[in-house]
Design a protein around this motif. Sequence first.
Motif, short mmCIF file in Angstrom:
data_model
loop_
_atom_site.label_atom_id
_atom_site.label_comp_id
_atom_site.label_asym_id
_atom_site.label_seq_id
_atom_site.Cartn_x
_atom_site.Cartn_y
_atom_site.Cartn_z
N VAL A 164 -23.12 64.41 34.35
CA VAL A 164 -24.48 64.57 34.87
C VAL A 164 -25.39 65.62 34.28
CG1 VAL A 164 -26.26 64.98 36.63
CG2 VAL A 164 -24.40 63.19 37.00
N ARG A 165 -24.75 66.94 34.50
CA ARG A 165 -25.17 68.12 33.80
C ARG A 165 -25.11 67.85 32.46
NH1 ARG A 165 -22.13 72.07 31.54
NH2 ARG A 165 -20.23 71.63 32.61
N LEU A 166 -24.06 67.36 31.71
CA LEU A 166 -24.37 67.57 30.24
C LEU A 166 -25.29 66.27 29.81
CD1 LEU A 166 -20.50 67.65 29.38
CD2 LEU A 166 -22.28 69.34 28.80
N LEU A 167 -25.58 65.21 30.44
CA LEU A 167 -26.65 64.27 30.16
C LEU A 167 -27.82 64.88 30.10
CD1 LEU A 167 -25.25 60.80 31.34
CD2 LEU A 167 -25.32 61.82 29.12
N ALA A 168 -27.96 65.61 31.25
CA ALA A 168 -29.47 66.52 31.45
C ALA A 168 -29.67 67.47 30.23
CB ALA A 168 -29.44 67.02 32.71
N GLU A 169 -28.69 68.13 30.04
CA GLU A 169 -28.86 69.21 29.20
C GLU A 169 -28.93 68.77 27.79
OE1 GLU A 169 -26.05 72.95 31.21
OE2 GLU A 169 -25.27 71.58 29.68
N GLU A 170 -27.86 67.84 27.18
CA GLU A 170 -27.84 67.56 25.79
C GLU A 170 -28.72 66.38 25.43
OE1 GLU A 170 -23.71 67.39 24.94
OE2 GLU A 170 -23.38 69.34 25.54
N GLN A 171 -28.82 65.44 26.39
CA GLN A 171 -29.59 64.16 26.28
C GLN A 171 -31.05 64.24 26.69
OE1 GLN A 171 -28.45 61.76 24.21
NE2 GLN A 171 -26.51 62.84 23.67
N GLY A 172 -31.55 65.31 27.36
CA GLY A 172 -32.74 65.31 27.95
C GLY A 172 -33.24 64.26 29.01
N ILE A 173 -32.16 63.74 29.50
CA ILE A 173 -32.25 62.77 30.71
C ILE A 173 -32.72 63.49 31.67
CG2 ILE A 173 -31.09 60.88 32.14
CD1 ILE A 173 -29.42 60.00 29.61
N ARG A 174 -33.83 62.86 32.67
CA ARG A 174 -34.29 63.23 33.81
C ARG A 174 -34.33 62.23 34.89
NH1 ARG A 174 -37.97 67.82 32.75
NH2 ARG A 174 -37.89 68.21 30.54
N GLN A 175 -34.05 61.15 34.69
CA GLN A 175 -33.67 59.72 35.78
C GLN A 175 -32.09 59.42 35.65
OE1 GLN A 175 -37.69 57.42 35.50
NE2 GLN A 175 -36.69 57.41 33.30
N ALA A 232 -27.73 47.68 30.79
CA ALA A 232 -27.98 48.19 29.32
C ALA A 232 -29.12 47.56 28.73
CB ALA A 232 -26.73 48.15 28.56
N GLY A 233 -29.16 46.18 29.15
CA GLY A 233 -30.23 45.49 28.49
C GLY A 233 -31.45 45.72 28.89
N ARG A 234 -31.87 46.13 30.08
CA ARG A 234 -33.13 46.52 30.88
C ARG A 234 -33.49 47.93 30.50
NH1 ARG A 234 -34.32 43.50 35.45
NH2 ARG A 234 -36.21 44.77 35.24
N LEU A 235 -32.61 48.99 30.02
CA LEU A 235 -33.01 50.36 29.93
C LEU A 235 -33.51 50.55 28.50
CD1 LEU A 235 -29.85 52.10 31.57
CD2 LEU A 235 -32.10 50.98 32.58
N ALA A 236 -34.37 51.60 28.47
CA ALA A 236 -34.82 51.99 27.09
C ALA A 236 -33.77 52.67 26.25
CB ALA A 236 -36.01 53.21 27.51
N PRO A 237 -34.14 52.60 24.99
CA PRO A 237 -33.15 53.23 23.90
C PRO A 237 -33.12 54.77 24.21
CG PRO A 237 -34.54 51.80 22.72
CD PRO A 237 -35.20 51.68 24.41
N GLY A 238 -31.78 55.19 23.96
CA GLY A 238 -31.69 56.70 24.64
C GLY A 238 -31.06 56.96 25.82
N SER A 239 -31.13 55.69 26.64
CA SER A 239 -30.56 55.77 27.83
C SER A 239 -29.00 55.83 27.75
CB SER A 239 -30.87 54.36 28.62
OG SER A 239 -32.41 54.40 28.95
N GLY A 243 -12.70 56.16 31.30
CA GLY A 243 -14.11 55.81 30.97
C GLY A 243 -14.63 56.76 30.24
N GLY A 244 -15.78 56.71 29.98
CA GLY A 244 -16.90 57.52 29.08
C GLY A 244 -18.28 57.24 29.37
N VAL A 245 -19.10 57.60 28.18
CA VAL A 245 -20.51 57.26 28.09
C VAL A 245 -20.93 56.77 26.80
CG1 VAL A 245 -22.59 58.82 28.13
CG2 VAL A 245 -20.82 59.60 29.50
N GLY A 246 -21.69 55.67 27.03
CA GLY A 246 -22.15 54.96 26.11
C GLY A 246 -23.84 55.11 25.86
N ARG A 247 -24.18 55.18 24.89
CA ARG A 247 -25.63 55.44 24.90
C ARG A 247 -26.47 54.18 24.22
NH1 ARG A 247 -29.29 56.77 20.73
NH2 ARG A 247 -31.04 58.31 21.33
N VAL A 248 -27.40 53.83 24.83
CA VAL A 248 -28.14 52.64 24.34
C VAL A 248 -28.75 52.80 22.73
CG1 VAL A 248 -30.07 50.79 24.73
CG2 VAL A 248 -28.85 51.83 26.55
N PRO A 249 -28.36 52.03 21.79
CA PRO A 249 -28.87 52.51 20.55
C PRO A 249 -30.47 52.53 20.32
CG PRO A 249 -27.05 50.74 20.45
CD PRO A 249 -27.68 51.06 21.78
#
Length: 274
Positions: free
Chosen positions: A65-76, A180-187, A265-271
């Motif tokens: 959660v911390r790294l997604l907020a810091e490095e991907q700028g995610i706020r949701q 994944a199909g409902r989320l915006a790119p970059g999610s 597991g891991g983290v996948g980004r929506v292209p």
Amino acid sequence: MDGQDTGLPGGVDVTVASVARMHDYYLGGKDNYPADREACAHLLTRAPSTAVLARNNRRFLRRVVRLLAEEQGIRQFLDHGSGLPAQDNVHQVARRVHPDARVVYVDHDPMVAAYGRVLLEEDDRTAVVRADLRDTAAVLGHPRVAGLLDLREPVAALFVSVLHCVPDEDDPWAVVRRVAGRLAPGSCLVVCQLVSDDPATRDSVTGFMREATRGGWGRVRARHDVDRYFDGLEVLPPGVVEVAQWRPDSEVHPRQPGRELLEYGGVGRVPDDR
């Protein structure tokens, strides 16, 4: 025994082990009962590393959660199968980076939903929703979810140590694909679950947990089953790995007494070009 006898929310049967309460016990929490503790003790005889896995998995959740907020700028953040509140919950971690972060916790367990609303809904930017993560339309269409999260902007959808609770016949891979199909790119989708390289261990733990929870369990899977969750996503470094090895803050973490079970597991980004 039901919720009316115990003062707990309706639908809670403390004579049957709950995955959420077992996890709470492993983390040193107090919201568990004899049936949960007995199930944990029996599970430790089959898989001695279970308690350490729970602690390492919690560290992974905070870290990702911390790294997604810091490095991907995610706020949701949308936390599927969030479980009982613990130290450093998702909204607390995210808000150290983005004070305006918005978080929705989703769980079908009535005790989780009730306790979560008391302890986690600290302001108008957090919500706890009782819903079944298998019903993507109901989750994303819930008024609290729709009111807090803007799906036109990146969201981190969390499936942390929950998909092993979903049976194959309910197709957990399709659940992840639908979200994944409902989320915006970059999610980003964060996915991990229990795996074993030993078929006998997979069968033993799966059989025990199905019996102990009276059907509240899916399956311990193989690593290649988890790899499938990331089909169509851009997998972030270091890839799909044992979660203690996913971007560790240090090399020091609780050592498992055995390797019969792993949280993988891991983290996948929506292209961007989807």
